[in-house]
Design a protein around this motif. Structure first.
Motif, PDB file in Angstrom:
ATOM      1  N   VAL A  47       0.879  -1.123   0.138  1.00 57.08           N
ATOM      2  CA  VAL A  47      -0.092   0.279  -0.027  1.00 57.08           C
ATOM      3  C   VAL A  47       1.264   1.480  -0.358  1.00 57.08           C
ATOM      4  CG1 VAL A  47      -2.273   1.197   1.696  1.00 57.08           C
ATOM      5  CG2 VAL A  47      -1.871  -1.579   1.262  1.00 57.08           C
ATOM      6  N   ARG A  48       1.044   2.328  -0.992  1.00 59.60           N
ATOM      7  CA  ARG A  48       1.501   3.353  -0.935  1.00 59.60           C
ATOM      8  C   ARG A  48       0.902   4.124  -0.439  1.00 59.60           C
ATOM      9  NH1 ARG A  48       4.541   4.901  -5.963  1.00 59.60           N
ATOM     10  NH2 ARG A  48       5.508   6.150  -4.337  1.00 59.60           N
ATOM     11  N   LEU A  58       8.035  -1.350   6.478  1.00 59.69           N
ATOM     12  CA  LEU A  58       7.742   0.066   6.142  1.00 59.69           C
ATOM     13  C   LEU A  58       8.906   0.560   5.364  1.00 59.69           C
ATOM     14  CD1 LEU A  58       5.533   2.380   7.431  1.00 59.69           C
ATOM     15  CD2 LEU A  58       6.817   2.076   9.468  1.00 59.69           C
ATOM     16  N   ASN A  59       7.778   1.789   4.199  1.00 64.71           N
ATOM     17  CA  ASN A  59       9.122   2.446   3.336  1.00 64.71           C
ATOM     18  C   ASN A  59       8.477   3.604   3.493  1.00 64.71           C
ATOM     19  OD1 ASN A  59      10.812   3.100   1.493  1.00 64.71           O
ATOM     20  ND2 ASN A  59      11.014   1.847   0.682  1.00 64.71           N
ATOM     21  N   PRO A  60       9.461   4.668   4.489  1.00 64.58           N
ATOM     22  CA  PRO A  60       8.621   6.371   4.491  1.00 64.58           C
ATOM     23  C   PRO A  60       9.075   7.007   3.045  1.00 64.58           C
ATOM     24  CG  PRO A  60      10.808   5.843   6.644  1.00 64.58           C
ATOM     25  CD  PRO A  60       9.895   4.614   5.803  1.00 64.58           C
ATOM     26  N   SER A  84       5.088   3.980   1.462  1.00 63.81           N
ATOM     27  CA  SER A  84       4.440   2.299   1.467  1.00 63.81           C
ATOM     28  C   SER A  84       4.832   1.729   2.509  1.00 63.81           C
ATOM     29  CB  SER A  84       5.366   1.967  -0.351  1.00 63.81           C
ATOM     30  OG  SER A  84       6.227   1.488   0.420  1.00 63.81           O
ATOM     31  N   ILE A  85       3.889   0.357   2.342  1.00 60.22           N
ATOM     32  CA  ILE A  85       4.346  -0.579   3.259  1.00 60.22           C
ATOM     33  C   ILE A  85       3.769  -1.456   2.758  1.00 60.22           C
ATOM     34  CG2 ILE A  85       1.893  -0.721   4.412  1.00 60.22           C
ATOM     35  CD1 ILE A  85       3.068  -0.803   7.195  1.00 60.22           C
ATOM     36  N   THR A  86       4.639  -2.106   3.157  1.00 64.06           N
ATOM     37  CA  THR A  86       4.549  -4.190   2.005  1.00 64.06           C
ATOM     38  C   THR A  86       4.439  -4.943   3.398  1.00 64.06           C
ATOM     39  OG1 THR A  86       5.860  -3.832   0.721  1.00 64.06           O
ATOM     40  CG2 THR A  86       5.600  -5.840   0.528  1.00 64.06           C
ATOM     41  N   VAL A  87       2.718  -6.214   3.276  1.00 56.87           N
ATOM     42  CA  VAL A  87       2.962  -7.158   4.513  1.00 56.87           C
ATOM     43  C   VAL A  87       2.887  -8.597   3.841  1.00 56.87           C
ATOM     44  CG1 VAL A  87       0.972  -7.738   5.584  1.00 56.87           C
ATOM     45  CG2 VAL A  87       1.274  -5.197   5.688  1.00 56.87           C
TER      46      VAL A  87
END
Length: 117
Positions: A14-15, A44-46, A50-53
């Motif tokens: 999700v971005r 989590l990539n600020p 985005s966040i990748t799960v």
């Protein structure tokens, strides 16, 4: 808040500006996701907002993950309707292509029958 969602079973990305502008919400979402049974990894990539799960699709559904992100304030409720709209668009596109192919096959069959007569 604009959002982009990419999902395949077992992985969702999700971005959203919430992941770069609201670090406390993002960290809370990360912690809540990691606490779910079936979540294997959260990244989590600020910088990319985005966040990748990575998760076990047998134990969790996409909607479970969305709920956590919504409750954390990182994902607006509009994302679900966006997802529904996207799927409706895909189904419409497939139906349209199917109709075009069917017409082409019918026309080809008529031409072939006409050639034999």
């Amino acid at each position: 808040m604009s959002q982009y969602i990419h999902h395949v079973p077992g992985r969702i990305r999700v971005r959203s500006k919430a992941f770069c502008c609201h670090s406390e919400k993002a960290r809370a979402a990360e912690s809540r996701l990691l606490a779910l049974t079936g979540v294997r990894q959260v990244r989590l990539n600020p910088h990319a907002a985005s966040i990748t799960v990575h998760y076990d699709p047998v134990l969790l559904r996409q909607s479970d993950l969305f709920s956590v992100l919504e409750q954390s304030g990182c994902l607006g409720a509009a994302s679900r309707s966006d997802e529904v709209s996207r799927k409706a668009g895909e189904l419409f596109g497939k139906a349209l292509v199917g109709a075009v192919v069917q017409k082409a096959v019918e026309q080809s069959a008529r031409t072939l029958v006409g050639a034999f007569i």
